[in-house]
Design a protein around this motif. Sequence first.
Motif, PDB file in Angstrom:
ATOM      1  N   THR A   7      45.811  34.890  65.071  1.00 56.13           N
ATOM      2  CA  THR A   7      46.725  34.032  64.324  1.00 56.13           C
ATOM      3  C   THR A   7      46.541  34.211  62.824  1.00 56.13           C
ATOM      4  O   THR A   7      47.514  34.254  62.055  1.00 56.13           O
ATOM      5  CB  THR A   7      46.511  32.557  64.699  1.00 56.13           C
ATOM      6  OG1 THR A   7      46.663  32.400  66.111  1.00 56.13           O
ATOM      7  CG2 THR A   7      47.491  31.668  63.972  1.00 56.13           C
ATOM      8  N   CYS A   8      45.288  34.322  62.418  1.00 53.68           N
ATOM      9  CA  CYS A   8      44.986  34.502  60.996  1.00 53.68           C
ATOM     10  C   CYS A   8      45.573  35.814  60.484  1.00 53.68           C
ATOM     11  O   CYS A   8      46.198  35.859  59.415  1.00 53.68           O
ATOM     12  CB  CYS A   8      43.474  34.468  60.773  1.00 53.68           C
ATOM     13  SG  CYS A   8      42.982  34.560  59.035  1.00 53.68           S
ATOM     14  N   SER A  10      48.050  37.566  61.800  1.00 53.83           N
ATOM     15  CA  SER A  10      49.512  37.489  61.841  1.00 53.83           C
ATOM     16  C   SER A  10      50.045  36.719  60.634  1.00 53.83           C
ATOM     17  O   SER A  10      51.048  37.115  60.017  1.00 53.83           O
ATOM     18  CB  SER A  10      49.982  36.812  63.132  1.00 53.83           C
ATOM     19  OG  SER A  10      49.608  37.568  64.267  1.00 53.83           O
ATOM     20  N   ARG A  11      49.382  35.635  60.297  1.00 55.37           N
ATOM     21  CA  ARG A  11      49.786  34.855  59.137  1.00 55.37           C
ATOM     22  C   ARG A  11      49.597  35.634  57.850  1.00 55.37           C
ATOM     23  O   ARG A  11      50.429  35.551  56.931  1.00 55.37           O
ATOM     24  CB  ARG A  11      48.990  33.553  59.097  1.00 55.37           C
ATOM     25  CG  ARG A  11      49.281  32.650  57.905  1.00 55.37           C
ATOM     26  CD  ARG A  11      50.746  32.288  57.815  1.00 55.37           C
ATOM     27  NE  ARG A  11      51.012  31.423  56.673  1.00 55.37           N
ATOM     28  CZ  ARG A  11      52.214  31.247  56.152  1.00 55.37           C
ATOM     29  NH1 ARG A  11      53.274  31.883  56.658  1.00 55.37           N
ATOM     30  NH2 ARG A  11      52.392  30.453  55.104  1.00 55.37           N
ATOM     31  N   GLU A  14      52.452  37.953  57.468  1.00 54.60           N
ATOM     32  CA  GLU A  14      53.640  37.177  57.078  1.00 54.60           C
ATOM     33  C   GLU A  14      53.615  36.862  55.580  1.00 54.60           C
ATOM     34  O   GLU A  14      54.651  36.935  54.903  1.00 54.60           O
ATOM     35  CB  GLU A  14      53.709  35.876  57.872  1.00 54.60           C
ATOM     36  CG  GLU A  14      54.030  36.049  59.353  1.00 54.60           C
ATOM     37  CD  GLU A  14      53.968  34.728  60.109  1.00 54.60           C
ATOM     38  OE1 GLU A  14      53.678  33.688  59.458  1.00 54.60           O
ATOM     39  OE2 GLU A  14      54.201  34.734  61.326  1.00 54.60           O
ATOM     40  N   LEU A  15      52.457  36.499  55.069  1.00 61.22           N
ATOM     41  CA  LEU A  15      52.343  36.168  53.656  1.00 61.22           C
ATOM     42  C   LEU A  15      52.629  37.384  52.773  1.00 61.22           C
ATOM     43  O   LEU A  15      53.274  37.264  51.722  1.00 61.22           O
ATOM     44  CB  LEU A  15      50.937  35.622  53.361  1.00 61.22           C
ATOM     45  CG  LEU A  15      50.632  34.219  53.887  1.00 61.22           C
ATOM     46  CD1 LEU A  15      49.158  33.890  53.710  1.00 61.22           C
ATOM     47  CD2 LEU A  15      51.499  33.182  53.178  1.00 61.22           C
ATOM     48  N   SER A 254      45.572  37.966  51.207  1.00 57.38           N
ATOM     49  CA  SER A 254      46.440  37.339  52.211  1.00 57.38           C
ATOM     50  C   SER A 254      45.612  36.810  53.383  1.00 57.38           C
ATOM     51  O   SER A 254      45.882  35.725  53.910  1.00 57.38           O
ATOM     52  CB  SER A 254      47.491  38.332  52.708  1.00 57.38           C
ATOM     53  OG  SER A 254      46.893  39.432  53.383  1.00 57.38           O
ATOM     54  N   ALA A 258      45.420  32.933  54.424  1.00 58.81           N
ATOM     55  CA  ALA A 258      45.747  32.537  55.795  1.00 58.81           C
ATOM     56  C   ALA A 258      44.582  31.796  56.442  1.00 58.81           C
ATOM     57  O   ALA A 258      44.773  30.790  57.140  1.00 58.81           O
ATOM     58  CB  ALA A 258      46.121  33.773  56.618  1.00 58.81           C
ATOM     59  N   GLN A 262      44.230  27.884  57.953  1.00 57.31           N
ATOM     60  CA  GLN A 262      43.764  27.517  59.292  1.00 57.31           C
ATOM     61  C   GLN A 262      42.623  26.507  59.228  1.00 57.31           C
ATOM     62  O   GLN A 262      42.585  25.542  60.000  1.00 57.31           O
ATOM     63  CB  GLN A 262      43.296  28.763  60.047  1.00 57.31           C
ATOM     64  CG  GLN A 262      44.398  29.551  60.715  1.00 57.31           C
ATOM     65  CD  GLN A 262      43.837  30.483  61.790  1.00 57.31           C
ATOM     66  OE1 GLN A 262      42.674  30.894  61.740  1.00 57.31           O
ATOM     67  NE2 GLN A 262      44.665  30.823  62.748  1.00 57.31           N
TER      68      GLN A 262
END
Length: 276
Positions: A7-8, A10-11, A14-15, A254, A258, A262
Amino acid sequence: MNFDMNTCWSRAVELIQANFQLLLIVAAVFLLLPNVALYMLIPDMQSIVDPTADPELVAAQMTSFAGPLIAGGLFSMTLQFIGNASMIALMSDARPTVGQAIGSGIKAVPSLFALTVLAFLIYMLGAVAIILPFSLVSGLLGSAVIGIVGFIPVLVFVAWLGGRVSMAMPVMVFENTLNPVKVLSRSFALTKPKQWPITGFWTIIVAIMVIASLIFTSVFGLVAAIAGTGTVGALILGLASGLTGIVYGMVLCSAAAAMHGQLTGPSAEAIEDTFG
């Protein structure tokens, strides 16, 4: 506090995608140009960084250019601090302008230098405490292997320390906390519940980036060697170093932004955007 590697990451991607153009501008100014300038302005920089060069010759060259190297290194580090902190600011939910982000980066510079000193002192104390018993046993038994084995836990300690202080810059920028001791304490507190997964996350990222950069710089180094030791060769190596710095900066900043999201949960701005 929660942390999930996938998740980290992926975020983080995205950033970068959402802010790529602004991040690229900031990275080019504060990470690319200083590297190019360093190679262009310091004589024999190309031979100093050449991994195949004679170590004694490199040492002699570094001694003769100690002043420019130290001054250039400090100036480059200052710009890198500004650039990285500015990129983290650009990825905040507050959505600052480029000018505001750079202002945040400049404001964080003194704290980042102080934090670097604190982290180095922690590293020195920890490394000595770890390696000393191995060195004593190695001396008593007359076995150099034991002393060498002692460096393995030191490497683990370095990776762990890097993971524990990885939230320092996001804390400075996102939480507007500039006291280096409070920043360090906050980073340790945020990373404590998931310290080993976080250490593994950063170790994987850094290892991949180091391998990729070695391949990248080796190719550019070969091109620079063909071009010779003049201006063109220095420019090629400076560009290679700067481009590597841009990728490093974007990825690490990034990922840090991220991860901070979280570990702390959604910000007030994010909640307002969602329910406003």
